[in-house]
Design a protein around this motif. Structure first.
Motif, PDB file in Angstrom:
ATOM      1  N   ILE A  80       0.860  -1.190   0.000  1.00 46.14           N
ATOM      2  CA  ILE A  80       0.000   0.000   0.000  1.00 46.14           C
ATOM      3  C   ILE A  80       0.890   1.231   0.000  1.00 46.14           C
ATOM      4  O   ILE A  80       1.808   1.341   0.808  1.00 46.14           O
ATOM      5  CB  ILE A  80      -0.910   0.018   1.248  1.00 46.14           C
ATOM      6  N   LEU A  81       0.611   2.138  -0.923  1.00 43.55           N
ATOM      7  CA  LEU A  81       1.295   3.431  -0.942  1.00 43.55           C
ATOM      8  C   LEU A  81       0.380   4.417  -0.220  1.00 43.55           C
ATOM      9  O   LEU A  81      -0.776   4.601  -0.602  1.00 43.55           O
ATOM     10  CB  LEU A  81       1.536   3.893  -2.376  1.00 43.55           C
ATOM     11  N   LYS A  82       0.882   5.011   0.857  1.00 43.43           N
ATOM     12  CA  LYS A  82       0.084   5.986   1.604  1.00 43.43           C
ATOM     13  C   LYS A  82       0.899   7.268   1.735  1.00 43.43           C
ATOM     14  O   LYS A  82       1.998   7.261   2.272  1.00 43.43           O
ATOM     15  CB  LYS A  82      -0.272   5.451   2.989  1.00 43.43           C
ATOM     16  N   LEU A  83       0.330   8.340   1.230  1.00 49.49           N
ATOM     17  CA  LEU A  83       0.965   9.657   1.290  1.00 49.49           C
ATOM     18  C   LEU A  83       0.006  10.616   1.987  1.00 49.49           C
ATOM     19  O   LEU A  83      -1.211  10.530   1.810  1.00 49.49           O
ATOM     20  CB  LEU A  83       1.277  10.160  -0.115  1.00 49.49           C
ATOM     21  N   GLN A  84       0.562  11.556   2.761  1.00 54.59           N
ATOM     22  CA  GLN A  84      -0.261  12.541   3.460  1.00 54.59           C
ATOM     23  C   GLN A  84       0.134  13.952   3.054  1.00 54.59           C
ATOM     24  O   GLN A  84       1.317  14.229   2.816  1.00 54.59           O
ATOM     25  CB  GLN A  84      -0.099  12.390   4.966  1.00 54.59           C
ATOM     26  N   ASN A  85      -0.872  14.834   3.006  1.00 59.50           N
ATOM     27  CA  ASN A  85      -0.656  16.247   2.667  1.00 59.50           C
ATOM     28  C   ASN A  85       0.193  16.367   1.402  1.00 59.50           C
ATOM     29  O   ASN A  85       1.314  16.857   1.429  1.00 59.50           O
ATOM     30  CB  ASN A  85      -0.007  16.984   3.831  1.00 59.50           C
ATOM     31  N   VAL A  86      -0.373  15.916   0.297  1.00 58.47           N
ATOM     32  CA  VAL A  86       0.354  15.836  -0.974  1.00 58.47           C
ATOM     33  C   VAL A  86      -0.002  17.014  -1.871  1.00 58.47           C
ATOM     34  O   VAL A  86      -1.157  17.187  -2.258  1.00 58.47           O
ATOM     35  CB  VAL A  86       0.026  14.516  -1.711  1.00 58.47           C
ATOM     36  N   LEU A  87       1.003  17.814  -2.197  1.00 55.76           N
ATOM     37  CA  LEU A  87       0.852  18.886  -3.174  1.00 55.76           C
ATOM     38  C   LEU A  87       1.369  18.351  -4.504  1.00 55.76           C
ATOM     39  O   LEU A  87       2.476  17.809  -4.569  1.00 55.76           O
ATOM     40  CB  LEU A  87       1.643  20.128  -2.758  1.00 55.76           C
ATOM     41  N   SER A  88       0.552  18.477  -5.558  1.00 57.23           N
ATOM     42  CA  SER A  88       0.957  17.934  -6.856  1.00 57.23           C
ATOM     43  C   SER A  88       0.727  18.940  -7.961  1.00 57.23           C
ATOM     44  O   SER A  88      -0.067  19.869  -7.834  1.00 57.23           O
ATOM     45  CB  SER A  88       0.188  16.639  -7.152  1.00 57.23           C
ATOM     46  N   VAL A  89       1.453  18.719  -9.053  1.00 58.08           N
ATOM     47  CA  VAL A  89       1.295  19.538 -10.250  1.00 58.08           C
ATOM     48  C   VAL A  89       1.436  18.628 -11.475  1.00 58.08           C
ATOM     49  O   VAL A  89       2.307  17.765 -11.520  1.00 58.08           O
ATOM     50  CB  VAL A  89       2.321  20.712 -10.302  1.00 58.08           C
ATOM     51  N   GLN A  90       0.521  18.819 -12.434  1.00 60.54           N
ATOM     52  CA  GLN A  90       0.563  18.084 -13.696  1.00 60.54           C
ATOM     53  C   GLN A  90       1.672  18.689 -14.558  1.00 60.54           C
ATOM     54  O   GLN A  90       1.820  19.910 -14.615  1.00 60.54           O
ATOM     55  CB  GLN A  90      -0.785  18.217 -14.402  1.00 60.54           C
ATOM     56  N   VAL A  91       2.435  17.841 -15.226  1.00 61.34           N
ATOM     57  CA  VAL A  91       3.550  18.300 -16.051  1.00 61.34           C
ATOM     58  C   VAL A  91       3.228  18.035 -17.514  1.00 61.34           C
ATOM     59  O   VAL A  91       2.757  16.953 -17.861  1.00 61.34           O
ATOM     60  CB  VAL A  91       4.861  17.567 -15.657  1.00 61.34           C
ATOM     61  N   ASP A  92       3.491  19.036 -18.358  1.00 63.72           N
ATOM     62  CA  ASP A  92       3.277  18.898 -19.798  1.00 63.72           C
ATOM     63  C   ASP A  92       4.504  18.231 -20.410  1.00 63.72           C
ATOM     64  O   ASP A  92       5.558  18.854 -20.544  1.00 63.72           O
ATOM     65  CB  ASP A  92       3.028  20.273 -20.427  1.00 63.72           C
ATOM     66  N   LEU A  93       4.358  16.963 -20.775  1.00 62.15           N
ATOM     67  CA  LEU A  93       5.509  16.196 -21.278  1.00 62.15           C
ATOM     68  C   LEU A  93       5.991  16.668 -22.643  1.00 62.15           C
ATOM     69  O   LEU A  93       7.154  16.515 -22.966  1.00 62.15           O
ATOM     70  CB  LEU A  93       5.151  14.707 -21.354  1.00 62.15           C
ATOM     71  N   GLU A  94       5.099  17.227 -23.448  1.00 59.90           N
ATOM     72  CA  GLU A  94       5.490  17.600 -24.804  1.00 59.90           C
ATOM     73  C   GLU A  94       6.384  18.836 -24.847  1.00 59.90           C
ATOM     74  O   GLU A  94       7.199  18.978 -25.739  1.00 59.90           O
ATOM     75  CB  GLU A  94       4.249  17.798 -25.669  1.00 59.90           C
ATOM     76  N   SER A  95       6.233  19.726 -23.875  1.00 61.28           N
ATOM     77  CA  SER A  95       7.027  20.950 -23.917  1.00 61.28           C
ATOM     78  C   SER A  95       8.111  21.003 -22.842  1.00 61.28           C
ATOM     79  O   SER A  95       8.857  21.958 -22.766  1.00 61.28           O
ATOM     80  CB  SER A  95       6.114  22.173 -23.771  1.00 61.28           C
ATOM     81  N   GLU A  96       8.181  19.960 -22.016  1.00 62.24           N
ATOM     82  CA  GLU A  96       9.133  19.988 -20.898  1.00 62.24           C
ATOM     83  C   GLU A  96      10.428  19.244 -21.245  1.00 62.24           C
ATOM     84  O   GLU A  96      10.418  18.279 -21.992  1.00 62.24           O
ATOM     85  CB  GLU A  96       8.508  19.344 -19.645  1.00 62.24           C
ATOM     86  N   SER A  97      11.506  19.717 -20.659  1.00 59.64           N
ATOM     87  CA  SER A  97      12.800  19.046 -20.747  1.00 59.64           C
ATOM     88  C   SER A  97      13.260  18.799 -19.314  1.00 59.64           C
ATOM     89  O   SER A  97      12.622  19.241 -18.360  1.00 59.64           O
ATOM     90  CB  SER A  97      13.800  19.938 -21.479  1.00 59.64           C
ATOM     91  N   ASP A  98      14.376  18.092 -19.145  1.00 59.30           N
ATOM     92  CA  ASP A  98      14.885  17.834 -17.797  1.00 59.30           C
ATOM     93  C   ASP A  98      15.115  19.133 -17.034  1.00 59.30           C
ATOM     94  O   ASP A  98      14.836  19.217 -15.839  1.00 59.30           O
ATOM     95  CB  ASP A  98      16.188  17.027 -17.854  1.00 59.30           C
ATOM     96  N   GLU A  99      15.607  20.154 -17.728  1.00 61.06           N
ATOM     97  CA  GLU A  99      15.855  21.448 -17.089  1.00 61.06           C
ATOM     98  C   GLU A  99      14.540  22.078 -16.624  1.00 61.06           C
ATOM     99  O   GLU A  99      14.446  22.606 -15.519  1.00 61.06           O
ATOM    100  CB  GLU A  99      16.567  22.374 -18.079  1.00 61.06           C
TER     101      GLU A  99
END
Length: 158
Positions: free
Chosen positions: A11-30
């Motif tokens: 079971i993966l249990k995380l608390q107080n999780v802030l998340s952001v969706q990432v655009d894979l087409e325009s993103e690079s490692d930097e």
């Protein structure tokens, strides 16, 4: 020493999780690094502290035309819940993912894909149907040895 250890029914249990969706087409490692820094800054400016390492959630869906839609999120846990979170950020008080295949990976960062591969092969050999997403927790990194420790959770389809 390079190792991948597998377990079932985790079971993966995380608390107080802030998340952001990432655009894979325009993103690079930097740009990924910039997104992670912005996430961390958002946490700090809202009076919270990061708890634990970076978590990356990836899922894919096959569209009607056969194209694959890949979605990725970066997640960080905080020491307290942040209220009134503005887009593009999202806050969950608890994220619980039951019945996962789990792998603990220790080895070079560029070979992490072997953990995903091993989980996929294990699922195939044991007639386990995965739901198409995974959570990677970047537990530790040793810059000197150029190795890392990562936990990979792949939920089983119900």
């Amino acid at each position: 020493m390079n190792t991948i250890t597998l377990s079932e029914h985790k079971i993966l249990k995380l608390q107080n999780v802030l998340s952001v969706q990432v655009d894979l087409e325009s993103e690079s490692d930097e740009l990924f690094d910039i997104e992670i820094n912005k996430l961390n800054t958002y946490i700090q400016t809202h009076g919270a502290k990061q708890i634990g390492p970076l978590i990356q959630a990836t899922s894919f869906e096959i569209k009607d035309d056969g194209a694959v839609d890949i979605k990725m999120q970066f997640m960080l846990q905080t020491d307290n819940f942040i209220h009134n979170v503005e887009p593009p950020y999202k806050m969950d008080s608890i994220l619980r993912v039951k019945n996962c295949l789990y792998a603990r990976y220790i080895g070079p960062e560029d070979k992490l894909k072997f953990a995903y591969d091993k989980l996929g092969v294990y699922a195939f050999e044991n007639d386990i149907e995965l739901d198409g997403c995974n959570y990677t927790i970047y537990v530790d990194r040793n810059e000197e040895d150029e190795t890392m420790v990562a936990d990979v959770f792949m939920p089983v389809k119900e």
